[in-house]
Scaffold this motif. Structure first.
Motif, PDB file in Angstrom:
ATOM      1  N   SER A 220       0.597  -1.230   0.138  1.00 17.95           N
ATOM      2  CA  SER A 220       0.309   0.053   0.142  1.00 17.95           C
ATOM      3  C   SER A 220       1.018   1.590   0.211  1.00 17.95           C
ATOM      4  CB  SER A 220      -0.704  -0.169   1.164  1.00 17.95           C
ATOM      5  OG  SER A 220      -0.127  -0.348   2.427  1.00 17.95           O
ATOM      6  N   PRO A 221       1.019   1.622  -1.331  1.00 17.60           N
ATOM      7  CA  PRO A 221       1.247   2.883  -0.997  1.00 17.60           C
ATOM      8  C   PRO A 221       1.111   4.310  -0.059  1.00 17.60           C
ATOM      9  CG  PRO A 221       0.944   3.079  -3.039  1.00 17.60           C
ATOM     10  CD  PRO A 221      -0.058   2.104  -2.329  1.00 17.60           C
ATOM     11  N   GLY A 222       2.005   5.017   0.499  1.00 22.06           N
ATOM     12  CA  GLY A 222       1.226   6.137   1.736  1.00 22.06           C
ATOM     13  C   GLY A 222       1.009   7.114   0.974  1.00 22.06           C
ATOM     14  N   GLY A 223       0.584   8.066   1.090  1.00 24.76           N
ATOM     15  CA  GLY A 223       0.728   9.446   0.812  1.00 24.76           C
ATOM     16  C   GLY A 223       0.029  10.120   1.295  1.00 24.76           C
ATOM     17  N   ARG A 224      -0.625  11.467   2.152  1.00 23.84           N
ATOM     18  CA  ARG A 224      -1.008  12.582   1.959  1.00 23.84           C
ATOM     19  C   ARG A 224      -2.094  12.931   1.969  1.00 23.84           C
ATOM     20  NH1 ARG A 224       1.459  17.140   5.185  1.00 23.84           N
ATOM     21  NH2 ARG A 224       3.726  15.933   6.253  1.00 23.84           N
ATOM     22  N   GLU A 259      -1.338  10.581   7.152  1.00 22.83           N
ATOM     23  CA  GLU A 259      -0.777  10.181   6.399  1.00 22.83           C
ATOM     24  C   GLU A 259      -1.148   8.814   6.255  1.00 22.83           C
ATOM     25  OE1 GLU A 259       2.598  11.042   4.819  1.00 22.83           O
ATOM     26  OE2 GLU A 259       2.761  12.236   5.928  1.00 22.83           O
ATOM     27  N   ALA A 260      -1.480   8.316   4.624  1.00 25.67           N
ATOM     28  CA  ALA A 260      -2.342   7.143   4.204  1.00 25.67           C
ATOM     29  C   ALA A 260      -3.049   7.053   2.884  1.00 25.67           C
ATOM     30  CB  ALA A 260      -3.199   7.348   5.265  1.00 25.67           C
ATOM     31  N   ASP A 261      -2.919   6.094   2.607  1.00 25.03           N
ATOM     32  CA  ASP A 261      -3.737   5.196   1.612  1.00 25.03           C
ATOM     33  C   ASP A 261      -4.853   5.557   1.551  1.00 25.03           C
ATOM     34  OD1 ASP A 261      -3.864   4.815  -1.136  1.00 25.03           O
ATOM     35  OD2 ASP A 261      -4.230   2.389  -0.011  1.00 25.03           O
ATOM     36  N   THR A 367      -9.985   7.956  14.879  1.00 25.45           N
ATOM     37  CA  THR A 367      -9.568   8.752  15.067  1.00 25.45           C
ATOM     38  C   THR A 367      -7.582   8.357  14.519  1.00 25.45           C
ATOM     39  OG1 THR A 367     -10.453   9.150  17.557  1.00 25.45           O
ATOM     40  CG2 THR A 367      -8.425  10.351  17.274  1.00 25.45           C
ATOM     41  N   LEU A 368      -7.618   9.481  13.902  1.00 30.50           N
ATOM     42  CA  LEU A 368      -6.641   9.046  13.354  1.00 30.50           C
ATOM     43  C   LEU A 368      -5.331  10.033  13.466  1.00 30.50           C
ATOM     44  CD1 LEU A 368      -8.319   8.839   9.400  1.00 30.50           C
ATOM     45  CD2 LEU A 368      -7.005   6.700  10.912  1.00 30.50           C
ATOM     46  N   PRO A 369      -3.999   9.720  13.660  1.00 28.74           N
ATOM     47  CA  PRO A 369      -3.193  11.064  13.639  1.00 28.74           C
ATOM     48  C   PRO A 369      -2.800  11.401  12.563  1.00 28.74           C
ATOM     49  CG  PRO A 369      -1.703   8.314  13.082  1.00 28.74           C
ATOM     50  CD  PRO A 369      -3.673   8.545  13.667  1.00 28.74           C
ATOM     51  N   GLY A 370      -2.886  12.944  12.816  1.00 27.13           N
ATOM     52  CA  GLY A 370      -2.823  14.402  12.057  1.00 27.13           C
ATOM     53  C   GLY A 370      -0.656  14.434  11.542  1.00 27.13           C
ATOM     54  N   ALA A 371      -0.938  15.158  10.173  1.00 29.25           N
ATOM     55  CA  ALA A 371       0.252  15.428   9.523  1.00 29.25           C
ATOM     56  C   ALA A 371       1.007  16.448  10.000  1.00 29.25           C
ATOM     57  CB  ALA A 371       0.019  14.609   8.611  1.00 29.25           C
ATOM     58  N   GLY A 372       0.150  17.110  10.955  1.00 32.05           N
ATOM     59  CA  GLY A 372       0.390  18.621  10.533  1.00 32.05           C
ATOM     60  C   GLY A 372      -0.454  19.713  10.178  1.00 32.05           C
ATOM     61  N   THR A 373      -0.506  19.683   8.501  1.00 33.26           N
ATOM     62  CA  THR A 373      -1.405  20.765   7.643  1.00 33.26           C
ATOM     63  C   THR A 373      -2.621  20.490   8.023  1.00 33.26           C
ATOM     64  OG1 THR A 373       0.002  19.346   5.940  1.00 33.26           O
ATOM     65  CG2 THR A 373      -0.418  22.179   5.954  1.00 33.26           C
TER      66      THR A 373
END
Ligand SMILES: Nc1ncnc2c1ncn2[C@@H]1O[C@H](COP(=O)(O)OP(=O)(O)OP(=O)(O)O)[C@@H](O)[C@H]1O
Ligand SMILES: [Mg+2]
Length: 519
Positions: A220-224, A259-261, A367-373
């Motif tokens: 699974s390729p990740g991504g924003r 950050e997830a597919d 609930t998902l960890p946020g990637a900042g932006t």
């Protein structure tokens, strides 16, 4: 043996961690042998004092759920005057139970006369639970592998069935209006039948996709990703699949990216929304609904999906995340939605919680960890399929060992584009040797002989610019090398069963970037 020795021995027996029970060799009165002595470990384990058991039957620590076959082994050993070891469910004085590993031994004197029977046992409840968990995990892994294999085999037939259905759906309206046939009802019925076929095949395709996700055969390729966009996509898909569904209200706050597919994450929300819609009984559809709220909590993205449905009974709550657990009728649920979603959410470091009250409704909180932006939400554009004849004919090379795939693609796309089909990587290299005038190379990943991965590698080495036009079609990796390729390569890929819409989107993008014919 002198008195000192005897005392030492008695002390040792008292100090043993195992329960120790001394039983008379033959019944002195009546049928039952009686207990002559128990140690402290016995009292600790069973709650019975020595006074309470001495003179009683050793069977007072067994009960209705003690396995009859284990008791049978004990009885047979006693009749044959032999030792035995069994695992058996024991009962304490308060009638709570524990698992014991039990040894029964006959004790003889120097003349081979039976002196006593001795029982030792130790508690193995935790060990047994671990064993059962391991067996369960192994069983699930085996089911997963088997299911993934079956799913993989089903992909090609599903792919060409779906593409052919798509082709007929597109051709039929034109054909109907061209014939001027008086029996229009028959045509309508035909179109309805086709819709039912699509429904059935799409359902099978969905199950196959679920099984593959569940067995994690795909890299699974990740991504924003922007969670509200994915939730919105899931809502659209759920609505499209259920034209008569209850109302769905959405409310999106500003949330960080995650950050997830995106494909997998969208699947999570789709599963949860479908469950919510399924939970609303048909007669309540008018005044019940689903409410979705996405918000930011300390940098984490929280998505709450609340429904006014039937709720989940407390006794089935612990099982809803188990694979294949479903309360839905046959053909409706496969019981994979929640376990798959949970796996996907866990993999990106998130959590899933479910709260429910029977007759009131259910809330699922992802609930998902946020990637900042943090990104403000605007409503997402919905894709439209405009089927005006495109301005530019594309040349497409299709490589798939399953000839029906090539045929279906040719049929579906051949009207507007030139499709060249071959059935092996080797043949594809020969074709490319002769001409490289292709806008797109659609290549199957798992093929006998040269795989899609090695074909891609050859193309990349020999004609680097051409490598950028390769799209891999995959029904999941079937070997370690193809899996490695999926995990590490950034080649665009299309999941089988192929979605004609997705292919057309690729073609549109290519058209937009190639204003004129090559060569
Ligand atoms: N929102 C909900 N309201 C009531 N029950 C639910 C809800 N979500 C899940 N459940 C219960 O949990 C069970 C398991 O859900 P899961 O999504 O894993 O499988 P399914 O919906 O039965 O089948 P599938 O999703 O594979 O088509 C459901 O059968 C249902 O009993
Ligand atoms: Mg479900």
């Amino acid at each position: 043996m002198d008195a000192t020795h005897m005392r030492a021995l008695a002390g040792a027996i008292e100090a043993m961690p195992d329960a120790f029970v001394l039983i008379e060799p033959i019944p002195t009165d009546g049928e039952q042998r009686r207990v002559l002595f128990v140690n402290r470990a016995f009292t600790r384990m069973t709650g019975y004092s020595a006074e309470e058991v001495i003179g009683q039957s050793p069977y007072m620590t067994t009960g209705p759920d003690s396995d009859p076959s284990a008791l049978e082994i004990i009885r047979n050993a006693r009749q044959a005057m032999q030792s035995c070891r069994v695992e058996i469910l024991k009962y304490r004085k308060d009638r709570t139970t524990f698992w014991a590993e039990l040894d029964l031994l006959p004790v003889y004197d120097e003349h081979q006369t039976l002196l006593n029977w001795v029982l030792f046992y130790r508690e193995v409840t935790e060990r047994r639970a671990q064993q059962l968990r391991r067996i369960e995990t192994e069983r699930l892994a085996a089911i997963g592998t088997l299911a993934a294999g079956v799913a993989h085999e089903m992909n090609n037939p599903l792919a060409y069935a779906l593409m052919n259905i798509g082709f007929i759906e597109e051709e039929l309206p034109a054909l109907i209006s061209a014939t001027n046939h008086p029996a229009t009802e028959r045509w309508t019925e035909l179109a309805g039948t086709l819709a039912e076929i699509r429904h059935g095949v799409t359902r099978v395709a969905q199950i196959v996709r679920d099984i593959r996700t569940f067995s994690r055969v795909d890299g699974s390729p990740g991504g924003r990703c922007r969670v509200p966009v994915l939730v919105e996509r899931a809502v659209q898909m759920a609505r499209a699949g259920m034209p008569e569904c209850a109302r769905i209200a959405t409310h999106y706050d500003e949330t960080p990216e995650v950050e997830a597919d995106p494909g997998r994450l969208a699947q999570v929300f789709l599963h949860v929304v479908l469950n919510a819609l399924d939970a609303i009984p048909p007669e309540k559809k008018a005044d019940a609904g689903v409410e979705i709220h996405a918000f930011n909590r300390d940098g984490q993205v929280v998505v709450e999906i609340r429904d006014d449905g039937v709720g989940i009974a407390p006794e089935i709550m612990p099982r809803i995340f188990d694979p294949f657990f479903t309360t839905k009728e046959v053909g409706k649920g496969s019981g994979l939605g929640l376990p798959i979603s949970h796996g996907i959410v866990r993999a990106v470091g998130g959590t899933m919680e479910v709260e429910s009250r029977v007759g009131v409704g259910t809330t699922v909180r992802v609930t998902l960890p946020g990637a900042g932006t943090i990104v403000a939400e605007t409503s997402s554009p919905i894709r439209r399929d405009t089927r005006a004849p495109p301005s530019l004919r594309l040349r497409i090379l299709v490589i798939d060992d399953e000839p029906m795939i090539g045929r279906a693609l040719k049929r579906a796309l051949g009207q507007f584009d030139d499709i060249v089909v071959c059935q092996s990587g080797e043949d594809a290299l020969d074709l490319l040797e002769a001409s490289r005038e292709y806008h797109l190379i659609l290549c199957d990943l798992s093929m006998p002989g040269m795989t899609g991965a090695s074909l891609f590698e050859q193309v990349r080495l020999r004609w680097p610019p051409l490598a950028e036009r390769v799209v891999i079609m995959t029904g999941g990796a079937s070997s370690d090398t193809t899996r490695e390729f999926l995990e590490q390569s950034s080649v665009p890929r299309l999941d089988k069963p192929l979605d004609l819409g997705a292919i057309r989107e690729i073609l549109d993008r290519i058209r937009a970037s190639y204003p004129q014919l090559p060569g």
